[in-house]
Write a protein that holds these residues in place. Structure first.
Motif, PDB file in Angstrom:
ATOM      1  N   ALA A  35       0.804  -1.222   0.000  1.00  0.00           N
ATOM      2  CA  ALA A  35       0.000   0.000   0.000  1.00  0.00           C
ATOM      3  C   ALA A  35       0.836   1.272   0.000  1.00  0.00           C
ATOM      4  CB  ALA A  35      -0.932   0.000   1.210  1.00  0.00           C
ATOM      5  N   ALA A  36       1.999   1.239   0.631  1.00  0.00           N
ATOM      6  CA  ALA A  36       2.817   2.449   0.753  1.00  0.00           C
ATOM      7  C   ALA A  36       3.737   2.680  -0.436  1.00  0.00           C
ATOM      8  CB  ALA A  36       3.651   2.392   2.030  1.00  0.00           C
ATOM      9  N   THR A  37       3.995   1.625  -1.230  1.00  0.00           N
ATOM     10  CA  THR A  37       4.957   1.754  -2.326  1.00  0.00           C
ATOM     11  C   THR A  37       4.397   1.359  -3.684  1.00  0.00           C
ATOM     12  OG1 THR A  37       5.781  -0.513  -2.074  1.00  0.00           O
ATOM     13  CG2 THR A  37       6.824   1.208  -0.713  1.00  0.00           C
ATOM     14  N   GLU A  38       3.264   0.652  -3.711  1.00  0.00           N
ATOM     15  CA  GLU A  38       2.647   0.127  -4.928  1.00  0.00           C
ATOM     16  C   GLU A  38       3.507  -0.941  -5.607  1.00  0.00           C
ATOM     17  OE1 GLU A  38       0.899   3.218  -7.459  1.00  0.00           O
ATOM     18  OE2 GLU A  38       1.122   4.641  -5.815  1.00  0.00           O
ATOM     19  N   VAL A  39       4.450  -1.533  -4.876  1.00  0.00           N
ATOM     20  CA  VAL A  39       5.332  -2.571  -5.402  1.00  0.00           C
ATOM     21  C   VAL A  39       4.717  -3.940  -5.129  1.00  0.00           C
ATOM     22  CG1 VAL A  39       7.591  -3.670  -5.121  1.00  0.00           C
ATOM     23  CG2 VAL A  39       7.400  -1.166  -5.128  1.00  0.00           C
ATOM     24  N   PRO A  40       4.726  -4.869  -6.088  1.00  0.00           N
ATOM     25  CA  PRO A  40       4.192  -6.209  -5.841  1.00  0.00           C
ATOM     26  C   PRO A  40       4.968  -6.924  -4.730  1.00  0.00           C
ATOM     27  CG  PRO A  40       4.466  -5.837  -8.201  1.00  0.00           C
ATOM     28  CD  PRO A  40       5.149  -4.694  -7.501  1.00  0.00           C
TER      29      PRO A  40
END
Length: 491
Positions: A35-40
């Motif tokens: 949620a904080a980085t949008e990284v999988p």
């Protein structure tokens, strides 16, 4: 959803069914983004109807042929305590994983996702050992044995905002009662619930007693309608709850529904504002505003309206927005891009209304990545406005003026919801009197915190039935009357 290759150690390529890991019947997967980085951060298999069939069949076999429902309460309690012990070994991993998945500040995640599941298991283990499961009583023709038996196979459908605490809030009393469970968690927090399966295996929970499958809406609807299910226990939106209630009504199937809220915080004219501000986080901003019990309508007396607005705005402006894994953070991101946009849409609508924007109002500066929303406060909101009627499920508060105590109660009750609330006053007896007049399932005086030993649930569009405490356990038990001779009565 998408068809992808597995990427990380957090991937969940199978479902927990019948005490083992079952390969999915489809190629569909959910990609979990931080949620904080949008990284999988991982992927999880998504169930189709065949997977739901397998999970319900395993639960049905464990109920009808296995030992769980026929075991003594003390035996079930012992397994549940081992389950709690096994969970606590995984609490740190669960705490961090949930904060990455849905943006929950790490301190809150430790309390609700790390410690919460073990607490639910132990409380219900203690309850079932003391619960009267059979009692004889005199009848006109002899005696009747009134017996409580497990309701059967339970479909537990849980949301993403407190994913592990709520995931066990339903299986724990169900397991204590002797039911078997198919747990269907939310795809938004797709990875964490399978830690429960790991703990269940270590604890020696019999095969099929707890089954976990991840599913989207069509497969979830299939589970609700499945002929092998005896009860549906759901926490989520009111819209989804209405659909589930309609289907359970059609099938004459039991259901417990814990739904949305738009609760009121009534600040009386004698309230101590320091006490009120100290309780704002838990009452009105908890979990980045992603909590159904939040009192997002602040009702303030006209005689002190400016003071209340200043106090709430000061608290909101002072919240630390940032990485949920940082202990200093008090407001993390929203759980998904789609949810962030829904919250921002509510803010845009309120900005276009006559209400006054006091603080916040958009995406915070310096957070170009991640699904962040500024803590936002509007004043002079009319109780008929959309902001006062609809659940935003984000860090957005509406401050509404009232004339006198009776007016405050009227405004608080003028809502389709009735889940929570609070009253703030220097006179606790007065606060309790006001609380009695608010039509809601739970309400606090000078604080708001759920008591897990007491019934929790809503009125009106906030739900049907109660969870927690003896009342919550009772909802997983059916009554049977066995008519006998008076000789069955104890001497």
């Amino acid at each position: 959803m998408s068809t992808v290759q597995y990427r990380t150690a957090l991937d969940r390529p199978a479902f927990f069914v019948g005490g083992t890991w079952l390969a999915p019947s489809t190629d569909e997967h959910h990609v979990a983004l931080e949620a904080a980085t949008e990284v999988p951060i991982g992927t999880a298999a998504m169930a189709g109807p065949a997977d739901i069939d397998a999970a319900v069949a395993a639960a049905r076999a464990a109920l009808d042929s296995g030992p769980w429902g026929r075991s003594a309460a003390a035996e079930r309690a012992e397994v549940m305590r081992r389950f709690a012990d096994a969970w606590e070994k995984r609490a740190d991993l669960a705490t961090t994983l949930v904060s990455r998945e849905n943006g929950m500040p790490i301190a809150l995640s430790r309390q609700t996702n790390g410690l919460g599941p073990a607490g639910h298991l132990r409380r219900n283990a203690d309850l079932i050992e003391k619960f009267p499961l059979e009692a004889p009583r005199l009848s006109m023709r002899g005696a009747t044995i009134v017996r409580r038996e497990p309701v059967g196979v339970v479909a537990a459908i849980t949301p993403w905002n407190f994913p592990l605490g709520l995931a066990l809030s339903k299986p724990a009393p169900a397991l204590a009662a002797g039911c078997t469970v198919v747990l269907k968690p939310s795809p938004e927090t797709a990875l964490d619930s399978y830690l429960l399966a790991d703990a269940a295996i270590e604890a020696g929970l019999p095969a099929g007693v707890l089954n976990i499958v991840l599913a989207d809406r069509p497969a979830s609807a299939y589970l609700v309608s499945h002929p092998g299910v005896d009860k549906v226990a759901f926490t989520g939106s009111t819209a989804a709850g209405r659909a589930i209630a309609a289907e359970c009504g059609r099938l004459v199937r039991r259901c417990t529904l814990e739904l949305g809220g738009k609760s009121a915080s009534i600040v009386l004219d004698d309230a101590d504002l320091d006490t009120f501000v100290a309780g704002l986080d838990a009452a009105s901003f908890m979990n980045n505003g992603q909590t159904c019990t939040l009192q997002s309508r602040i009702l303030a007396p006209r005689s002190r309206f400016g003071e209340v607005v200043e106090a709430v705005a000061g608290f909101a402006a002072g919240m630390v927005v940032g990485d949920p894994l940082d202990p200093a953070t008090t407001c993390g991101p929203m759980a998904s891009k789609a949810h962030q946009e829904r919250v921002l849409g509510h803010i845009r609508t309120a900005i276009a209304s006559p209400a006054r924007l006091i603080t916040g109002g958009g995406r915070p500066a310096g957070h170009e990545r991640g699904w962040f929303v500024e803590p936002t406060v509007f004043a002079d909101v009319d109780n008929a406005d959309r902001l006062a009627r609809e659940e935003v499920f984000g860090p957005v508060l509406a401050i509404i003026p009232y004339d006198d105590e009776a007016d405050a109660v009227r405004i608080a009750n003028h809502s389709e919801y009735g889940l929570a609330g609070s009253v703030w006053t220097a006179d606790e007896a007065r606060g309790v009197d006001v609380a009695r007049r608010v039509r809601t399932g739970t309400i606090g005086v000078n604080y708001y915190a759920i008591d897990f030993d007491s019934p929790f649930g809503g009125l009106k569009a906030s739900g049907i039935g109660r969870e927690y405490g003896p009342e919550g356990l009772s909802s997983y038990l059916d009554h049977k009357s066995i008519y006998t001779s008076a000789a069955q009565l104890p001497s």
